[in-house]
Design a protein around this motif. Structure first.
Motif, mmCIF file in Angstrom:
data_model
loop_
_atom_site.group_PDB
_atom_site.id
_atom_site.type_symbol
_atom_site.label_atom_id
_atom_site.label_comp_id
_atom_site.label_asym_id
_atom_site.label_seq_id
_atom_site.Cartn_x
_atom_site.Cartn_y
_atom_site.Cartn_z
ATOM 1 N N LEU A 49 0.820 -1.211 0.000
ATOM 2 C CA LEU A 49 0.000 0.000 0.000
ATOM 3 C C LEU A 49 0.858 1.267 0.000
ATOM 4 O O LEU A 49 0.575 2.229 -0.731
ATOM 5 C CB LEU A 49 -0.928 -0.010 1.211
ATOM 6 C CG LEU A 49 -2.026 -1.084 1.192
ATOM 7 C CD1 LEU A 49 -2.721 -1.161 2.550
ATOM 8 C CD2 LEU A 49 -3.044 -0.806 0.089
ATOM 9 N N LEU A 50 1.910 1.265 0.818
ATOM 10 C CA LEU A 50 2.769 2.456 0.896
ATOM 11 C C LEU A 50 3.578 2.662 -0.379
ATOM 12 O O LEU A 50 3.754 3.790 -0.841
ATOM 13 C CB LEU A 50 3.704 2.348 2.106
ATOM 14 C CG LEU A 50 3.071 2.555 3.480
ATOM 15 C CD1 LEU A 50 4.099 2.318 4.583
ATOM 16 C CD2 LEU A 50 2.490 3.964 3.604
ATOM 17 N N SER A 51 4.090 1.571 -0.948
ATOM 18 C CA SER A 51 4.875 1.713 -2.180
ATOM 19 C C SER A 51 3.979 2.161 -3.333
ATOM 20 O O SER A 51 4.408 2.933 -4.202
ATOM 21 C CB SER A 51 5.576 0.398 -2.532
ATOM 22 O OG SER A 51 4.652 -0.654 -2.690
ATOM 23 N N TYR A 52 2.724 1.705 -3.342
ATOM 24 C CA TYR A 52 1.778 2.168 -4.363
ATOM 25 C C TYR A 52 1.485 3.654 -4.184
ATOM 26 O O TYR A 52 1.473 4.420 -5.150
ATOM 27 C CB TYR A 52 0.484 1.365 -4.270
ATOM 28 C CG TYR A 52 -0.546 1.756 -5.310
ATOM 29 C CD1 TYR A 52 -0.581 1.129 -6.547
ATOM 30 C CD2 TYR A 52 -1.477 2.759 -5.043
ATOM 31 C CE1 TYR A 52 -1.522 1.491 -7.503
ATOM 32 C CE2 TYR A 52 -2.419 3.135 -5.989
ATOM 33 C CZ TYR A 52 -2.439 2.494 -7.214
ATOM 34 O OH TYR A 52 -3.364 2.873 -8.154
ATOM 35 N N SER A 53 1.262 4.065 -2.944
ATOM 36 C CA SER A 53 0.897 5.462 -2.686
ATOM 37 C C SER A 53 2.046 6.418 -2.957
ATOM 38 O O SER A 53 1.820 7.599 -3.232
ATOM 39 C CB SER A 53 0.413 5.631 -1.240
ATOM 40 O OG SER A 53 1.468 5.383 -0.325
ATOM 41 N N THR A 54 3.289 5.939 -2.872
ATOM 42 C CA THR A 54 4.452 6.790 -3.132
ATOM 43 C C THR A 54 5.017 6.606 -4.538
ATOM 44 O O THR A 54 5.958 7.298 -4.926
ATOM 45 C CB THR A 54 5.571 6.510 -2.114
ATOM 46 O OG1 THR A 54 5.855 5.111 -2.104
ATOM 47 C CG2 THR A 54 5.160 6.946 -0.715
ATOM 48 N N GLY A 55 4.451 5.648 -5.285
ATOM 49 C CA GLY A 55 4.882 5.465 -6.676
ATOM 50 C C GLY A 55 6.076 4.558 -6.874
ATOM 51 O O GLY A 55 6.571 4.431 -7.995
ATOM 52 N N TYR A 56 6.547 3.908 -5.817
ATOM 53 C CA TYR A 56 7.721 3.036 -5.957
ATOM 54 C C TYR A 56 7.271 1.610 -6.304
ATOM 55 O O TYR A 56 7.301 0.704 -5.486
ATOM 56 C CB TYR A 56 8.548 3.054 -4.672
ATOM 57 C CG TYR A 56 9.206 4.373 -4.405
ATOM 58 C CD1 TYR A 56 10.171 4.884 -5.270
ATOM 59 C CD2 TYR A 56 8.850 5.141 -3.294
ATOM 60 C CE1 TYR A 56 10.766 6.116 -5.039
ATOM 61 C CE2 TYR A 56 9.443 6.370 -3.053
ATOM 62 C CZ TYR A 56 10.398 6.852 -3.933
ATOM 63 O OH TYR A 56 10.985 8.068 -3.697
ATOM 64 N N ILE A 57 6.881 1.445 -7.563
ATOM 65 C CA ILE A 57 6.317 0.186 -8.022
ATOM 66 C C ILE A 57 7.402 -0.813 -8.407
ATOM 67 O O ILE A 57 7.251 -2.024 -8.207
ATOM 68 C CB ILE A 57 5.381 0.434 -9.219
ATOM 69 C CG1 ILE A 57 4.231 1.358 -8.804
ATOM 70 C CG2 ILE A 57 4.855 -0.880 -9.780
ATOM 71 C CD1 ILE A 57 3.323 0.783 -7.756
ATOM 72 N N ARG A 58 8.512 -0.333 -8.945
ATOM 73 C CA ARG A 58 9.556 -1.258 -9.408
ATOM 74 C C ARG A 58 10.133 -2.078 -8.261
ATOM 75 O O ARG A 58 10.262 -3.299 -8.364
ATOM 76 C CB ARG A 58 10.672 -0.470 -10.114
ATOM 77 C CG ARG A 58 10.274 0.119 -11.451
ATOM 78 C CD ARG A 58 11.461 0.769 -12.129
ATOM 79 N NE ARG A 58 11.155 1.182 -13.494
ATOM 80 C CZ ARG A 58 12.084 1.501 -14.392
ATOM 81 N NH1 ARG A 58 13.352 1.474 -14.076
ATOM 82 N NH2 ARG A 58 11.731 1.853 -15.620
ATOM 83 N N ILE A 59 10.490 -1.423 -7.172
ATOM 84 C CA ILE A 59 11.038 -2.170 -6.038
ATOM 85 C C ILE A 59 9.971 -3.116 -5.489
ATOM 86 O O ILE A 59 10.283 -4.225 -5.034
ATOM 87 C CB ILE A 59 11.554 -1.219 -4.930
ATOM 88 C CG1 ILE A 59 12.223 -2.003 -3.799
ATOM 89 C CG2 ILE A 59 10.452 -0.326 -4.396
ATOM 90 C CD1 ILE A 59 13.434 -2.814 -4.208
ATOM 91 N N GLY A 60 8.709 -2.710 -5.563
ATOM 92 C CA GLY A 60 7.631 -3.580 -5.113
ATOM 93 C C GLY A 60 7.558 -4.854 -5.939
ATOM 94 O O GLY A 60 7.376 -5.952 -5.394
ATOM 95 N N ALA A 61 7.705 -4.723 -7.255
ATOM 96 C CA ALA A 61 7.668 -5.897 -8.128
ATOM 97 C C ALA A 61 8.843 -6.824 -7.847
ATOM 98 O O ALA A 61 8.694 -8.055 -7.835
ATOM 99 C CB ALA A 61 7.675 -5.456 -9.590
ATOM 100 N N VAL A 62 10.018 -6.258 -7.616
ATOM 101 C CA VAL A 62 11.204 -7.068 -7.311
ATOM 102 C C VAL A 62 11.021 -7.819 -5.994
ATOM 103 O O VAL A 62 11.310 -9.016 -5.896
ATOM 104 C CB VAL A 62 12.469 -6.179 -7.266
ATOM 105 C CG1 VAL A 62 13.649 -6.940 -6.657
ATOM 106 C CG2 VAL A 62 12.822 -5.697 -8.669
ATOM 107 N N VAL A 63 10.526 -7.119 -4.984
ATOM 108 C CA VAL A 63 10.300 -7.762 -3.682
ATOM 109 C C VAL A 63 9.258 -8.870 -3.808
ATOM 110 O O VAL A 63 9.390 -9.939 -3.207
ATOM 111 C CB VAL A 63 9.872 -6.714 -2.629
ATOM 112 C CG1 VAL A 63 9.365 -7.392 -1.355
ATOM 113 C CG2 VAL A 63 11.044 -5.801 -2.299
#
Length: 323
Positions: free
Chosen positions: A178-192
């Motif tokens: 939720l936090l990575s989506y709200s801040t726009g950090y999608i790439r690191i989210g996909a890697v994790v």
């Protein structure tokens, strides 16, 4: 101004990508995220969470049919059905995310220096700030819906001894998404996500075939599970945290102070990523314990959380009979 897709359009577009009818991560399909998004995404998440909950229950029902056909009874049938449902999800999840991101350099360790190019840093020339291709946005909501719906199941079902570990893991993972989506950090989210999910199919295949008393496959699958877990969660996952730390603020115009010039939310994201490491170490200790037992007893007799489940393992039942 870009047109925001409905939930049906996101799912339909992503399905076309997965079957090869549309190009993955096409910037022409860019959708708003974070500060550019609106509250309708919350509705989309809730809608998909309800659909996910139904899908998991349907997969569990199918698992019961398969288990019954294989001769499983009562408690073992229930455990097999639950494991079958998880196996269905994680297999689809790993396939989908890999299919979507396969050709992206940032998805692989050699390109992780680019993994924080989105968010407020915004170094992606082909995309507007706080936008992401439709298929990746859809998968992000899809993954978040799984953790929310599975957390509901965790709460309403009989609690196992590892309940608090699982609850902590689900809460932290949901917050990260939720936090990575709200801040726009999608790439690191996909890697994790891929680092977390890639080991699960091996473990779940080992459990399903163990419940069905299928020879050899549980041992091979669990060995693959152990190696994959060690490589993905104990080696590459800390490396990804390092790139998340240095990549958010690298002395650019948005944060001239460097790596320590992060916002409170960005610090929280790094802290949440690091908070999962002790859980990984604990689970790997359990994996090693099962492997040790397998070597002594010539075969896998349990699963990663066998110590934490209220069930009688085959090895224990034989021991009791001998007494």
């Amino acid at each position: 101004m870009m047109r925001k897709y409905s939930m049906f359009e996101l799912l339909s577009y992503t399905a076309d990508v997965l079957v090869g009818q549309k190009k993955a991560l096409d910037v022409a399909s860019a959708q708003p995220i974070g500060p550019k998004d609106d509250l309708s995404s919350v509705t989309q998440l809730l809608q998909l969470s309800m659909l996910m909950l139904v899908a998991l229950l349907v997969a569990e029902y199918i698992g019961k049919l398969v288990g019954s056909f294989g001769g499983l009874k009562r408690g073992k049938l229930k455990r097999f059905a639950s494991t079958f449902s998880e196996l269905s999800y994680y297999t689809f999840s790993v396939f989908s995310l890999t299919k979507i991101c396969w050709s992206s350099t940032w998805f692989w360790p050699s390109g992780w220096s680019e993994v924080m190019y989105d968010g407020r840093v915004q170094k992606i020339a082909t995309l507007e700030a706080y936008t992401v291709p439709a298929d990746l946005k859809c998968f992000y909501i899809f993954e978040t819906s799984y953790y929310l719906s599975s957390f509901i199941l965790l709460l309403i079902r009989k609690k196992k001894k590892d309940f608090w570990q699982m609850a902590f893991h689900h809460i932290v993972t949901s917050l990260l998404l939720l936090l990575s989506y709200s801040t726009g950090y999608i790439r690191i989210g996909a890697v994790v996500m891929i680092l977390h999910n890639v080991f699960d199919p091996f473990m779940l295949v080992a459990k399903c075939t163990h419940y069905m008393n299928i020879p050899l496959i549980p041992d091979i699958s669990f060995a693959c599970c152990a190696v994959t877990f060690a490589v993905s969660r104990l080696y590459y996952y800390p490396v990804s945290i390092y790139f998340a730390w240095i990549g958010v603020c690298a002395g650019n115009s948005t944060c001239p102070g460097g790596a320590w010039d992060k916002s409170p939310v960005e610090f929280s994201l790094i802290a949440l990523l690091a908070a999962l490491l002790p859980v990984h170490v604990l689970w790997f200790k359990m994996i090693l314990k099962v492997l040790h037992s397998a070597l002594l007893q010539a075969g896998v007799k349990g699963d990663v959380r066998s110590d934490s489940e209220d069930e009688e393992e085959p090895g224990n039942s034989h021991a009791k009979k001998r007494r």
